[in-house]
Design a protein around this motif. Structure first.
Motif, short mmCIF file in Angstrom:
data_model
loop_
_atom_site.label_atom_id
_atom_site.label_comp_id
_atom_site.label_asym_id
_atom_site.label_seq_id
_atom_site.Cartn_x
_atom_site.Cartn_y
_atom_site.Cartn_z
N VAL A 257 31.06 -0.23 9.94
CA VAL A 257 30.62 1.31 9.80
C VAL A 257 29.42 1.31 10.30
CG1 VAL A 257 29.99 3.18 8.05
CG2 VAL A 257 32.06 1.50 7.54
N ASP A 258 29.39 2.21 11.36
CA ASP A 258 28.16 2.64 12.10
C ASP A 258 27.57 3.90 11.22
OD1 ASP A 258 26.14 3.36 13.68
OD2 ASP A 258 27.44 3.84 15.39
N LEU A 259 26.39 3.70 10.62
CA LEU A 259 25.82 4.93 9.79
C LEU A 259 25.47 6.14 10.82
CD1 LEU A 259 23.82 2.89 7.17
CD2 LEU A 259 26.12 3.54 7.03
N ARG A 260 25.02 5.57 11.93
CA ARG A 260 24.41 6.72 12.73
C ARG A 260 23.25 7.62 12.23
NH1 ARG A 260 29.93 9.21 15.63
NH2 ARG A 260 30.21 10.39 13.67
N SER A 261 23.53 7.95 10.91
CA SER A 261 22.29 8.78 10.31
C SER A 261 21.98 8.08 9.09
CB SER A 261 22.70 10.25 10.24
OG SER A 261 22.20 10.90 9.53
N ILE A 267 27.24 8.83 2.53
CA ILE A 267 27.75 8.09 1.33
C ILE A 267 29.27 8.05 1.02
CG2 ILE A 267 27.38 9.62 -0.56
CD1 ILE A 267 26.85 5.82 -0.61
N GLU A 268 29.82 8.98 1.34
CA GLU A 268 31.44 9.18 1.11
C GLU A 268 32.24 8.10 1.77
OE1 GLU A 268 29.80 11.82 1.64
OE2 GLU A 268 29.39 12.70 -0.35
N THR A 269 31.89 7.72 3.23
CA THR A 269 32.65 7.01 4.05
C THR A 269 32.21 5.43 3.59
OG1 THR A 269 32.52 8.33 5.97
CG2 THR A 269 32.73 6.14 6.38
N ILE A 270 30.99 5.39 3.21
CA ILE A 270 30.72 4.13 2.74
C ILE A 270 31.37 3.78 1.55
CG2 ILE A 270 28.66 2.67 1.87
CD1 ILE A 270 26.79 4.24 3.55
N GLU A 271 31.45 4.83 0.52
CA GLU A 271 32.25 4.24 -0.89
C GLU A 271 33.51 4.13 -0.59
OE1 GLU A 271 32.69 6.43 -5.24
OE2 GLU A 271 31.54 7.49 -3.71
N ALA A 272 34.17 4.93 0.42
CA ALA A 272 35.54 4.74 0.37
C ALA A 272 36.04 3.29 1.08
CB ALA A 272 36.29 5.78 1.43
N SER A 273 35.19 2.93 2.03
CA SER A 273 35.22 1.65 2.80
C SER A 273 35.22 0.47 1.75
CB SER A 273 34.46 1.49 3.93
OG SER A 273 34.32 0.29 4.65
N VAL A 274 34.17 0.31 0.89
CA VAL A 274 33.67 -0.60 -0.10
C VAL A 274 34.93 -0.71 -0.95
CG1 VAL A 274 32.34 -1.81 -1.52
CG2 VAL A 274 31.31 -0.70 0.59
#
Length: 348
Positions: A257-261, A267-274
């Motif tokens: 996951v490239d945070l970019r910002s 945080i939604e993308t991070i949470e879903a991935s983890v």
């Protein structure tokens, strides 16, 4: 990826410097209130030539050199923003930004709030950051953690030419101050192989496909550059490419996951991935203590604790002054990232 195309779909291959230059060119053509300023950004075109040709095209009142005073550069930019302009000041290296901290913290970040919304500070502070040129302690720092701590300032770090242009356009058009850190290690294209030594063919790298006209990449939206099921890797800037190379060699089904910002953070993308993978590794070039990885680790722990199957791993720069001759040992590279991968995947 969340993008908004408006002008043209015609693309060409650009490296990150060319994409950044194109972004400023596009917004300056659209908005006469966009002003580019900084040390040597005019006739010289910037130390890395990111502003090359802009003064000749738009004139000395819209692209101009400033004295060597970072505090003054940002102070003037804040005033310009309050007046209604959209200044894009360049700080020649992120290491030089510290004299401007008071203007950024006490003025730019607070102007909207202390004026009850009557004034804003729509300024975008561009600055090369991180290592890659053997610049040592005064040209290689990664101070993004300082700015993510400041309420009222957004912090953006691209990893590709496409993102660099789209994110910079979005940042310039944003009505709040944005710190736009540009990873100079990938200005001219990614390194070879493992990225554990300087490449000899930076200038020959083909770059990436970038639209020639106007488009935006939304601030606060991460990009899943590689999907996977076994592990989530959170990274940004140069480390996106480093992690891609190491993961590919390791043969692990990791999601990158490239945070970019960093602020705003997706945080939604991070949470879903983890929650999907059950494991999380965080990689950044900045020092470990109080680095942005600590905040990421805390957020993942708070939101994904019952989904984690192993402790969160961090791979970062060392808590030491930045070394000249040992720069490539300082970077998180294949050895340290590989060790972290073995540790986190031990019982998988």
């Amino acid at each position: 990826m969340s993008d908004s195309m408006t002008d043209t779909n015609d693309t060409s291959r650009m490296n990150m410097i060319q994409a950044i230059n194109s972004a400023m060119d596009v917004v300056m053509a659209r908005d006469p209130g966009v002003i580019v300023m900084g040390e040597d950004v005019g006739f010289f075109g910037g130390v890395f030539r990111a502003t090359a040709g802009l003064q000749a095209k738009y004139g000395k009142t819209r692209v101009f050199d400033t004295p060597i005073t970072e505090c003054g550069i940002i102070g003037v930019a804040v005033g310009m923003g309050a007046y209604g302009l959209r200044p894009v000041p360049e700080i020649q290296f992120a290491d030089y930004i510290y004299p401007a901290l008071d203007q950024l913290v006490s003025e730019a970040a607070r102007l909207r709030y202390r004026s009850g919304g009557e004034f804003t500070a729509p300024i975008t502070v561009r600055s090369p950051f991180g290592g890659g040129i053997f610049g040592g302690q005064t040209h290689s720092q990664s101070p993004e953690g300082l700015f993510t701590h400041m309420s009222g300032i957004k912090t953006v770090i691209p990893s590709t030419p496409y993102d660099a242009k789209g994110l910079l356009i979005a940042a310039i058009e944003d009505n709040d101050p944005v710190i736009f850190f540009e990873p100079k290690r990938i200005y001219n294209g990614p390194f070879n192989g493992y990225w554990d030594k300087p490449a000899e063919n930076w200038s020959k790298h083909p770059g990436g496909e970038v639209p020639g006209g106007y488009y935006r990449v939304e601030l606060g939206k991460a990009n899943v550059v590689r999907e996977g099921e076994a592990l989530t890797v959170l990274c940004y800037g140069t480390m996106v490419h480093v992690c891609q190379a190491v993961i590919a060699e390791a043969g692990i089904d990791a999601e990158i996951v490239d945070l970019r910002s960093l602020v705003p953070l997706d945080i939604e993308t991070i949470e879903a991935s983890v929650k999907k993978t059950g494991r999380c590794m965080i990689v950044h070039e900045a020092t470990r203590t109080s680095g942005f990885g600590a905040e990421l680790s805390a957020l993942v722990q708070e939101r994904c604790f019952y989904h984690l199957e192993a402790p969160i791993e961090r791979v970062t720069g060392y808590d030491t002054p930045y070394p000249h001759s040992l720069e490539w040992a300082y970077f998180p590279g294949p050895v340290r990232i590989g060790e972290a991968l073995k540790k986190i995947m031990k019982d998988a």
